[in-house]
Design a protein around this motif. Structure first.
Motif, PDB file in Angstrom:
ATOM      1  N   PHE A   1       0.838  -1.206   0.000  1.00  0.00           N
ATOM      2  CA  PHE A   1       0.000   0.000   0.000  1.00  0.00           C
ATOM      3  C   PHE A   1       0.876   1.261   0.000  1.00  0.00           C
ATOM      4  O   PHE A   1       0.650   2.188  -0.786  1.00  0.00           O
TER       5      PHE A   1
ATOM      6  N   GLU B   1       2.290   2.169  -3.296  1.00  0.00           N
ATOM      7  CA  GLU B   1       1.360   2.867  -4.207  1.00  0.00           C
ATOM      8  C   GLU B   1       1.310   4.356  -3.866  1.00  0.00           C
ATOM      9  O   GLU B   1       1.239   5.204  -4.766  1.00  0.00           O
ATOM     10  N   ILE B   2       1.362   4.653  -2.585  1.00  0.00           N
ATOM     11  CA  ILE B   2       1.477   6.068  -2.188  1.00  0.00           C
ATOM     12  C   ILE B   2       2.784   6.618  -2.773  1.00  0.00           C
ATOM     13  O   ILE B   2       2.861   7.768  -3.201  1.00  0.00           O
TER      14      ILE B   2
ATOM     15  N   ARG C   1       2.412   7.769  -6.285  1.00  0.00           N
ATOM     16  CA  ARG C   1       1.853   9.136  -6.334  1.00  0.00           C
ATOM     17  C   ARG C   1       2.975  10.165  -6.136  1.00  0.00           C
ATOM     18  O   ARG C   1       3.067  11.154  -6.856  1.00  0.00           O
TER      19      ARG C   1
ATOM     20  N   SER D   1       4.989  10.401  -9.336  1.00  0.00           N
ATOM     21  CA  SER D   1       4.327  11.182 -10.392  1.00  0.00           C
ATOM     22  C   SER D   1       4.540  12.681 -10.155  1.00  0.00           C
ATOM     23  O   SER D   1       4.802  13.439 -11.094  1.00  0.00           O
TER      24      SER D   1
ATOM     25  N   PHE E   1     -14.852   6.683 -11.473  1.00  0.00           N
ATOM     26  CA  PHE E   1     -13.675   5.943 -10.995  1.00  0.00           C
ATOM     27  C   PHE E   1     -13.474   4.735 -11.895  1.00  0.00           C
ATOM     28  O   PHE E   1     -14.413   4.296 -12.570  1.00  0.00           O
TER      29      PHE E   1
ATOM     30  N   HIS F   1     -11.015   0.956 -11.689  1.00  0.00           N
ATOM     31  CA  HIS F   1      -9.980   0.184 -11.011  1.00  0.00           C
ATOM     32  C   HIS F   1      -8.639   0.322 -11.750  1.00  0.00           C
ATOM     33  O   HIS F   1      -8.607   0.381 -12.980  1.00  0.00           O
TER      34      HIS F   1
ATOM     35  N   MET G   1      -5.243   0.452 -16.858  1.00  0.00           N
ATOM     36  CA  MET G   1      -4.114   0.079 -17.722  1.00  0.00           C
ATOM     37  C   MET G   1      -4.614  -0.603 -18.991  1.00  0.00           C
ATOM     38  O   MET G   1      -4.113  -0.367 -20.088  1.00  0.00           O
TER      39      MET G   1
ATOM     40  N   LEU H   1     -12.847  11.478 -14.497  1.00  0.00           N
ATOM     41  CA  LEU H   1     -12.431  10.866 -13.225  1.00  0.00           C
ATOM     42  C   LEU H   1     -12.665  11.816 -12.057  1.00  0.00           C
ATOM     43  O   LEU H   1     -12.299  12.999 -12.147  1.00  0.00           O
TER      44      LEU H   1
ATOM     45  N   ASP I   1     -10.943  11.432  -9.461  1.00  0.00           N
ATOM     46  CA  ASP I   1      -9.593  11.592  -8.896  1.00  0.00           C
ATOM     47  C   ASP I   1      -8.621  12.194  -9.910  1.00  0.00           C
ATOM     48  O   ASP I   1      -7.399  12.106  -9.720  1.00  0.00           O
ATOM     49  N   ALA I   2      -9.140  12.814 -10.988  1.00  0.00           N
ATOM     50  CA  ALA I   2      -8.258  13.356 -12.042  1.00  0.00           C
ATOM     51  C   ALA I   2      -7.146  14.184 -11.402  1.00  0.00           C
ATOM     52  O   ALA I   2      -7.410  15.204 -10.771  1.00  0.00           O
ATOM     53  N   ASP I   3      -5.944  13.744 -11.578  1.00  0.00           N
ATOM     54  CA  ASP I   3      -4.826  14.310 -10.833  1.00  0.00           C
ATOM     55  C   ASP I   3      -3.783  14.809 -11.841  1.00  0.00           C
ATOM     56  O   ASP I   3      -3.411  14.086 -12.766  1.00  0.00           O
TER      57      ASP I   3
ATOM     58  N   ASN J   1      -2.319  11.371 -13.550  1.00  0.00           N
ATOM     59  CA  ASN J   1      -2.997  11.029 -14.800  1.00  0.00           C
ATOM     60  C   ASN J   1      -2.029  11.042 -15.984  1.00  0.00           C
ATOM     61  O   ASN J   1      -1.876  10.024 -16.667  1.00  0.00           O
TER      62      ASN J   1
ATOM     63  N   TRP K   1      -0.679   7.673 -17.988  1.00  0.00           N
ATOM     64  CA  TRP K   1      -0.923   7.494 -19.437  1.00  0.00           C
ATOM     65  C   TRP K   1       0.396   7.326 -20.180  1.00  0.00           C
ATOM     66  O   TRP K   1       0.530   6.492 -21.074  1.00  0.00           O
TER      67      TRP K   1
HETATM   68  P1  FAD Z   1      -4.967   2.224  -3.881  1.00  0.00           P
HETATM   69  O1  FAD Z   1      -4.476   0.993  -4.522  1.00  0.00           O
HETATM   70  O2  FAD Z   1      -5.715   2.096  -2.627  1.00  0.00           O
HETATM   71  O3  FAD Z   1      -3.691   3.149  -3.671  1.00  0.00           O
HETATM   72  C1  FAD Z   1      -3.635   4.182  -2.680  1.00  0.00           C
HETATM   73  C2  FAD Z   1      -3.273   5.502  -3.334  1.00  0.00           C
HETATM   74  O4  FAD Z   1      -1.996   5.417  -3.981  1.00  0.00           O
HETATM   75  C3  FAD Z   1      -4.233   5.922  -4.438  1.00  0.00           C
HETATM   76  O5  FAD Z   1      -5.381   6.529  -3.916  1.00  0.00           O
HETATM   77  C4  FAD Z   1      -3.376   6.857  -5.259  1.00  0.00           C
HETATM   78  O6  FAD Z   1      -3.291   8.142  -4.683  1.00  0.00           O
HETATM   79  C5  FAD Z   1      -2.001   6.206  -5.170  1.00  0.00           C
HETATM   80  N1  FAD Z   1      -1.786   5.329  -6.313  1.00  0.00           N
HETATM   81  C6  FAD Z   1      -2.182   4.042  -6.459  1.00  0.00           C
HETATM   82  N2  FAD Z   1      -1.750   3.543  -7.640  1.00  0.00           N
HETATM   83  C7  FAD Z   1      -1.083   4.550  -8.254  1.00  0.00           C
HETATM   84  C8  FAD Z   1      -0.403   4.665  -9.496  1.00  0.00           C
HETATM   85  N3  FAD Z   1      -0.295   3.651 -10.348  1.00  0.00           N
HETATM   86  N4  FAD Z   1       0.166   5.842  -9.817  1.00  0.00           N
HETATM   87  C9  FAD Z   1       0.103   6.890  -8.963  1.00  0.00           C
HETATM   88  N5  FAD Z   1      -0.519   6.833  -7.763  1.00  0.00           N
HETATM   89  C10 FAD Z   1      -1.100   5.691  -7.423  1.00  0.00           C
HETATM   90  N6  FAD Z   1      -4.518   8.026 -10.073  1.00  0.00           N
HETATM   91  C11 FAD Z   1      -5.013   9.198  -9.628  1.00  0.00           C
HETATM   92  O7  FAD Z   1      -5.008   9.443  -8.420  1.00  0.00           O
HETATM   93  N7  FAD Z   1      -5.487  10.138 -10.505  1.00  0.00           N
HETATM   94  C12 FAD Z   1      -5.498   9.935 -11.843  1.00  0.00           C
HETATM   95  O8  FAD Z   1      -5.917  10.818 -12.598  1.00  0.00           O
HETATM   96  C13 FAD Z   1      -5.036   8.682 -12.338  1.00  0.00           C
HETATM   97  N8  FAD Z   1      -5.064   8.396 -13.661  1.00  0.00           N
HETATM   98  C14 FAD Z   1      -4.608   7.173 -14.104  1.00  0.00           C
HETATM   99  C15 FAD Z   1      -4.630   6.893 -15.474  1.00  0.00           C
HETATM  100  C16 FAD Z   1      -4.175   5.660 -15.950  1.00  0.00           C
HETATM  101  C17 FAD Z   1      -4.187   5.372 -17.435  1.00  0.00           C
HETATM  102  C18 FAD Z   1      -3.690   4.701 -15.049  1.00  0.00           C
HETATM  103  C19 FAD Z   1      -3.181   3.379 -15.540  1.00  0.00           C
HETATM  104  C20 FAD Z   1      -3.642   4.972 -13.688  1.00  0.00           C
HETATM  105  C21 FAD Z   1      -4.094   6.209 -13.199  1.00  0.00           C
HETATM  106  N9  FAD Z   1      -4.063   6.520 -11.822  1.00  0.00           N
HETATM  107  C22 FAD Z   1      -4.523   7.731 -11.383  1.00  0.00           C
HETATM  108  C23 FAD Z   1      -3.407   5.614 -10.850  1.00  0.00           C
HETATM  109  C24 FAD Z   1      -4.315   4.586 -10.171  1.00  0.00           C
HETATM  110  O9  FAD Z   1      -5.083   3.909 -11.128  1.00  0.00           O
HETATM  111  C25 FAD Z   1      -5.247   5.202  -9.134  1.00  0.00           C
HETATM  112  O10 FAD Z   1      -4.520   6.020  -8.250  1.00  0.00           O
HETATM  113  C26 FAD Z   1      -5.924   4.100  -8.318  1.00  0.00           C
HETATM  114  O11 FAD Z   1      -6.673   3.270  -9.166  1.00  0.00           O
HETATM  115  C27 FAD Z   1      -6.823   4.722  -7.285  1.00  0.00           C
HETATM  116  O12 FAD Z   1      -7.493   3.718  -6.579  1.00  0.00           O
HETATM  117  P2  FAD Z   1      -7.276   3.524  -5.027  1.00  0.00           P
HETATM  118  O13 FAD Z   1      -7.363   4.850  -4.349  1.00  0.00           O
HETATM  119  O14 FAD Z   1      -8.226   2.480  -4.614  1.00  0.00           O
HETATM  120  O15 FAD Z   1      -5.788   3.030  -4.992  1.00  0.00           O
END
Ligand code: FAD
Length: 477
Positions: free
Chosen positions: A281, A284-285, A288, A291, A348, A350, A355, A380, A382-384, A388, A392
């Motif tokens: 977990f 994944e933070i 972020r 990014s 939202f 997944h 991907m 989205l 969560d558009a970030d 984002n 991509w």
């Molecule tokens: P969890 O798995 O619970 O992760 C906890 C937190 O970690 C998330 O809330 C997020 O802040 C961060 N996180 C998790 N995975 C990623 C990741 N791969 N990259 C960066 N941070 C991550 N995330 C966004 O917050 N905003 C977006 O606009 C966004 N656009 C995306 C576009 C594409 C094409 C892809 C493949 C991924 C994108 N993501 C984006 C990353 C990721 O998909 C989401 O953060 C995640 O699905 C959010 O779900 P969660 O909060 O349940 O994640």
């Protein structure tokens, strides 16, 4: 607590929370009359205009912040316009003594903040900014060669050397009284909510914007989902991820709170949650954080390929009908359609499915990643501005530490692996409700399903076409 001192301004931005908000805590400590302001800035250069789903979220988040402040005898003042003009005018109007905010990391935002800081200092007003939304501020870590990081693992290792982060701050017990007579826009007048048509019903059913909603999500995640996170986070039907992304995007919860919330002390005695789940977990933070590191060093990440050689990629003219089918979830590829419909319905999608749909758009439909990024930006919750475009570009292969271009996700195999029972597809594509799991991800092979389209492209042939285009780009390089 009232003081006769000059008023203090706390400027809220992407930090719509009372707890762990260093700017608010600092403002409260001064003890002078306090003005808490939010500025809707749709005019300053370099600041991306919010998409529709983000506006919907912002409305809810500001509404919740206003109510939370009211419980402390305070109010949220709303102003709109270029932030520099608005803030300096407000400071003049109040004869402010101090201004506090938490730092932002986008290029346009930093330019605005620097200009305001200079303007306030010229007026003799004390101004201070704080670290609140990232664990590792982008300028604090560099590679051994003194460069920004381009690869996630060494980035995260370097970031972790700064851990544990500071303890999160409690919400201030008391806030100083507001300044009387300060004018505010009305939130309704900002028209952030959709009306005709009102497409936000699915968003309302799915989310509770605001700090309380964020905390409730986090508590539920720790109690029910974190124990399965590492093993099942890639399975969209399992739904074990935190869904904190929009709350993080708007700063309703901070990464400091998350870090300490999943530490052994935060989880409490007797927890059965393994360190592997916690580490996954936190990593994944870490993505972020990565990014935002990338965006800090390349502010136009949403427009420009991180790897310049992709500038020569031979994108064909966009097939509008195919693009519309992708947006509407009518491509005939079940997992892609499920994802795009989840997005439209709930704001939202997944992560695994993000991907898959991104790979399908870029590689099977050969549509420039920027077009997909812009659709996600609009839809989205969560558009970030960092996650984002970085994600991509990661899928496109043009990004930092990206999946190689020649890795083309096969949506049928991905579906069979990560949604083996087909439950996720059935949830969002009701036309396929009666198709058995074995056939659901390639429903057309068993003769098709009435009311559901056949695939709009041949997956194998379009894959080959994408690989040839990539080869051509390499030869031209
Ligand atoms: P969890 O798995 O619970 O992760 C906890 C937190 O970690 C998330 O809330 C997020 O802040 C961060 N996180 C998790 N995975 C990623 C990741 N791969 N990259 C960066 N941070 C991550 N995330 C966004 O917050 N905003 C977006 O606009 C966004 N656009 C995306 C576009 C594409 C094409 C892809 C493949 C991924 C994108 N993501 C984006 C990353 C990721 O998909 C989401 O953060 C995640 O699905 C959010 O779900 P969660 O909060 O349940 O994640």
């Amino acid at each position: 607590m009232a003081s006769l001192g000059k008023p203090t301004i706390v400027w809220l931005r992407d930090d719509l929370r009372l707890a762990d908000n260093p700017a608010l805590t600092a403002g409260a400590r001064i003890g002078a009359p306090l003005v808490v302001v939010y500025v809707l800035d749709e005019m300053s250069e370099g600041i991306r205009r919010l998409g529709g789903a983000s506006k919907w979220w912002l409305h809810g988040s500001l509404d919740a912040s206003g109510k939370a402040l009211a419980k402390h005898g305070q109010r949220l003042v709303l102003r709109h316009g270029p932030a520099q003009d608005v803030l300096l005018k407000l400071a003049d109007e109040l004869g402010a003594g101090h201004v506090f905010w938490n730092r932002r990391y986008g290029g346009g935002e930093r330019a605005v903040d620097a200009a305001i800081k200079a303007g306030l200092k010229d007026r003799g007003i004390a101004v201070e900014s704080f670290q609140a939304n990232l664990l590792c501020e982008p300028w604090t870590i560099r590679t051994k060669a003194d460069q920004p990081f381009r690869v996630f693992t060494p980035f995260w290792n370097a970031c972790r050397t700064q851990m544990p982060p500071r303890e999160p701050l409690p919400a201030p017990d008391e806030l100083p009284s507001p300044v009387d007579g300060v004018g505010s826009d009305s939130l309704a007048d900002w028209k952030l909510l959709p009306t005709r048509p009102d497409w936000a019903g699915g968003l309302r059913d799915s989310w509770t914007p605001g700090e309380d909603g964020a905390q409730a999500r986090f508590q539920a995640f720790r109690a029910e989902k974190l124990k399965d996170y590492a093993a099942h986070r890639d399975e969209p039907a399992a739904d074990v991820s935190s869904r904190l992304s929009p709350h993080l995007r708007f700063g309703e919860i901070s990464p400091f709170q998350l870090w300490h919330g999943v530490s052994p002390e935060g989880l409490g005695d007797g927890t059965k949650i393994s360190q592997a789940n916690v580490d996954k977990f936190l990593s994944e933070i870490g993505w972020r954080e990565f990014s935002w590191h990338l965006l800090f060093h390349q502010p136009d990440l949403a427009m420009r390929n991180f790897q310049p050689r992709f500038d020569a990629f031979p994108w064909p003219a966009v097939n509008e009908a195919a693009l519309v089918a992708w947006r509407k979830g009518r491509t005939g590829i079940p997992i892609v359609d499920a994802g795009m419909r989840e997005l439209w319905k709930t704001g939202f999608m997944h992560n695994r499915v993000r991907m898959i749909v991104a790979s399908f758009l870029i590689k099977n439909l050969m549509v420039d990643w920027r077009i997909g990024e812009a659709w996600f930006w609009d839809t989205l919750v969560d558009a970030d501005a960092a996650n984002n475009p970085a994600s991509w570009q990661w899928v496109a292969g043009s990004g930092a530490d990206a999946a190689p271009y020649f890795r083309v996700f096969n949506p049928v195999l991905q579906g069979e692996k990560f949604d083996a029972a087909g439950d996720y597809v059935r949830r969002f594509v009701p036309e396929l409700a009666d198709v058995p799991a074995k056939q659901i991800h390639a429903a057309w092979k068993a003769g098709g399903v009435p009311g559901y389209p056949g695939p709009i492209v041949d997956l194998g042939a379009t894959r080959e076409r994408a690989l040839r285009a990539f080869q051509q780009m390499r030869e031209d390089d």
